[in-house]
Design a protein around this motif. Structure first.
Motif, PDB file in Angstrom:
ATOM      1  N   ALA A 240       0.861  -1.183   0.000  1.00 57.71           N
ATOM      2  CA  ALA A 240       0.000   0.000   0.000  1.00 57.71           C
ATOM      3  C   ALA A 240       0.894   1.228   0.000  1.00 57.71           C
ATOM      4  N   ALA A 241       0.540   2.232  -0.784  1.00 55.14           N
ATOM      5  CA  ALA A 241       1.317   3.467  -0.853  1.00 55.14           C
ATOM      6  C   ALA A 241       0.365   4.654  -0.771  1.00 55.14           C
ATOM      7  N   GLY A 242       0.530   5.472   0.277  1.00 50.45           N
ATOM      8  CA  GLY A 242      -0.309   6.654   0.442  1.00 50.45           C
ATOM      9  C   GLY A 242      -1.790   6.336   0.526  1.00 50.45           C
TER      10      GLY A 242
ATOM     11  N   GLY B 159      -3.170   8.111   4.682  1.00 52.97           N
ATOM     12  CA  GLY B 159      -1.826   8.099   4.130  1.00 52.97           C
ATOM     13  C   GLY B 159      -0.956   6.950   4.585  1.00 52.97           C
ATOM     14  N   VAL B 160      -1.495   5.742   4.591  1.00 57.19           N
ATOM     15  CA  VAL B 160      -0.760   4.572   5.070  1.00 57.19           C
ATOM     16  C   VAL B 160       0.144   4.002   3.982  1.00 57.19           C
ATOM     17  N   ASP B 161       1.398   3.745   4.351  1.00 56.03           N
ATOM     18  CA  ASP B 161       2.352   3.010   3.517  1.00 56.03           C
ATOM     19  C   ASP B 161       2.653   1.684   4.202  1.00 56.03           C
ATOM     20  N   LEU B 162       2.545   0.586   3.443  1.00 51.69           N
ATOM     21  CA  LEU B 162       2.785  -0.728   4.033  1.00 51.69           C
ATOM     22  C   LEU B 162       3.320  -1.673   2.978  1.00 51.69           C
TER      23      LEU B 162
ATOM     24  N   GLY C 221      -4.448   6.801  -3.097  1.00 49.43           N
ATOM     25  CA  GLY C 221      -3.298   5.936  -2.892  1.00 49.43           C
ATOM     26  C   GLY C 221      -3.314   4.760  -3.850  1.00 49.43           C
ATOM     27  N   GLU C 222      -2.360   3.844  -3.659  1.00 48.49           N
ATOM     28  CA  GLU C 222      -2.214   2.684  -4.533  1.00 48.49           C
ATOM     29  C   GLU C 222      -2.131   1.402  -3.720  1.00 48.49           C
TER      30      GLU C 222
ATOM     31  N   PHE D 216      -0.277   5.049  10.830  1.00 47.06           N
ATOM     32  CA  PHE D 216       0.697   4.264  11.582  1.00 47.06           C
ATOM     33  C   PHE D 216       1.554   5.199  12.431  1.00 47.06           C
ATOM     34  N   VAL D 217       1.717   4.848  13.713  1.00 53.57           N
ATOM     35  CA  VAL D 217       2.484   5.711  14.613  1.00 53.57           C
ATOM     36  C   VAL D 217       3.688   5.007  15.229  1.00 53.57           C
TER      37      VAL D 217
END
Length: 244
Positions: free
Chosen positions: A9-11, A28-31, A65-66, A223-224
Motif C-alpha cells: 500500500a502506498a499513500g 496516508g498509510v504506507d505498508l 493511494g495505490e 501508523f504511529v
C-alpha cells in the motif's frame, strides 16, 4: 520498499463524508508485507485498522493511494477482476466466522475452491487435508451450530487457506472466543507463520499480536509505531505440519 513484497500500500486513504463532517478513517498509510511475513496491526477501537484490512483485501475501495498484490495494482481493477483476485489470492478470517449455517464444516471449506473452478473431488481432498491440519477431521460433517466458537474459527482459517492464497487477512480472529479457544487459535496462527504463510492480522489482543514478526500500532487512521518482534513469539510452539 521491500523487494519481495507480496502486498503493498502506498499513500492509502479512506475518507467518509465531506467538509466539517469529513472522517479520515485511513490517512496516508504506507505498508509493504514481504512473502512469508506475519504483520500484526494493533490500536484502539475506531483507529481505522479494520477499515485498512478491508482496503487491503479489496472489500472496500480506497479514496486515494495505490494497492498492489505481487506487483500488480488492484485498486484500479474492475469489479470482476477484483472479485477474481479476492477469490484466488486472498484468504479472509473474520471475527464473526462468516460460515454458511446450512453447510457442514467440510462443505464450508470446499465452497471457495468450488467457486474458483476446482473440481469437486480436488476440493474435497483439500478440505479434508486442511481440517485435519487444524485438528477438526472428526468434525468435518458437523454444522457450524454444533461447533464451539474456537472450532468455527479453525474452520474459517481452513476455508481461508483452501485456494492457497498469497496472503491471509484476519480481522480480530480471537474477538469472539473464550480464553481456551483463544489459546488454540494463537497456536494455529503461530503455526501458519512458522510454515511460511503471509499474514496480516488486525487485533486488540496482545497475545495474538505476539505471534507476528512485525507489530504496527495505528492511531487516528495512521501508523504511529512499528516494532520487529524477532523470535519472541516462538515460545507458543507450532502446529506440526500446518503448511501448504
Amino acid at each position: 520498499m521491500t523487494a519481495n513484497a507480496v502486498l503493498r500500500a502506498a499513500g492509502l486513504r479512506k475518507e467518509y463524508g465531506r467538509g466539517a463532517a469529513l472522517v479520515r478513517a485511513v490517512d496516508g498509510v504506507d505498508l509493504d508485507v514481504a512473502a512469508g511475513e506475519a504483520v500484526a496491526i494493533v490500536g484502539a477501537s475506531g483507529c481505522g485498522k479494520s477499515t485498512l484490512l478491508h482496503l487491503l483485501g479489496g472489500l472496500e475501495r480506497a479514496s486515494g493511494g495505490e494497492l498492489s498484490m505481487a506487483g500488480e495494482r488492484f485498486d484500479t481493477m474492475s469489479e470482476t477482476r477484483l472479485a477474481r483476485l479476492r477469490r484466488n489470492a486472498i484468504g479472509f478470517v473474520f471475527q464473526g466466522f462468516h460460515l454458511v449455517d446450512e453447510l457442514t464444516a467440510a462443505e464450508n471449506v470446499e465452497l471457495p475452491a468450488l467457486l474458483a473452478g476446482v473440481s469437486p473431488r480436488a476440493a474435497r481432498r483439500r478440505a479434508a487435508d486442511l481440517l485435519e491440519r487444524v485438528g477438526l477431521a472428526d468434525r468435518s460433517r458437523h454444522l457450524p451450530s454444533a461447533l464451539s466458537g474456537g472450532q468455527r474459527q479453525r474452520v474459517a482459517v481452513a476455508r481461508a487457506l483452501v485456494n492457497r492464497p498469497l496472503v491471509v487477512l484476519a480481522d480480530e480472529p480471537t474477538g469472539n472466543l473464550d480464553s481456551t479457544a483463544t489459546t488454540d487459535v494463537l497456536r494455529l496462527f503461530d503455526g501458519l507463520r512458522r510454515n511460511g504463510h503471509t499474514l496480516v492480522i488486525v487485533t486488540h489482543d496482545s497475545r495474538i499480536a505476539a505471534t507476528s514478526d512485525r507489530l504496527i500500532t495505528m492511531r487516528d487512521g495512521a501508523f504511529v509505531d512499528e516494532t520487529r518482534l524477532g523470535g519472541g513469539a516462538r515460545r507458543l510452539g507450532s502446529l506440526a505440519g500446518l503448511g501448504g
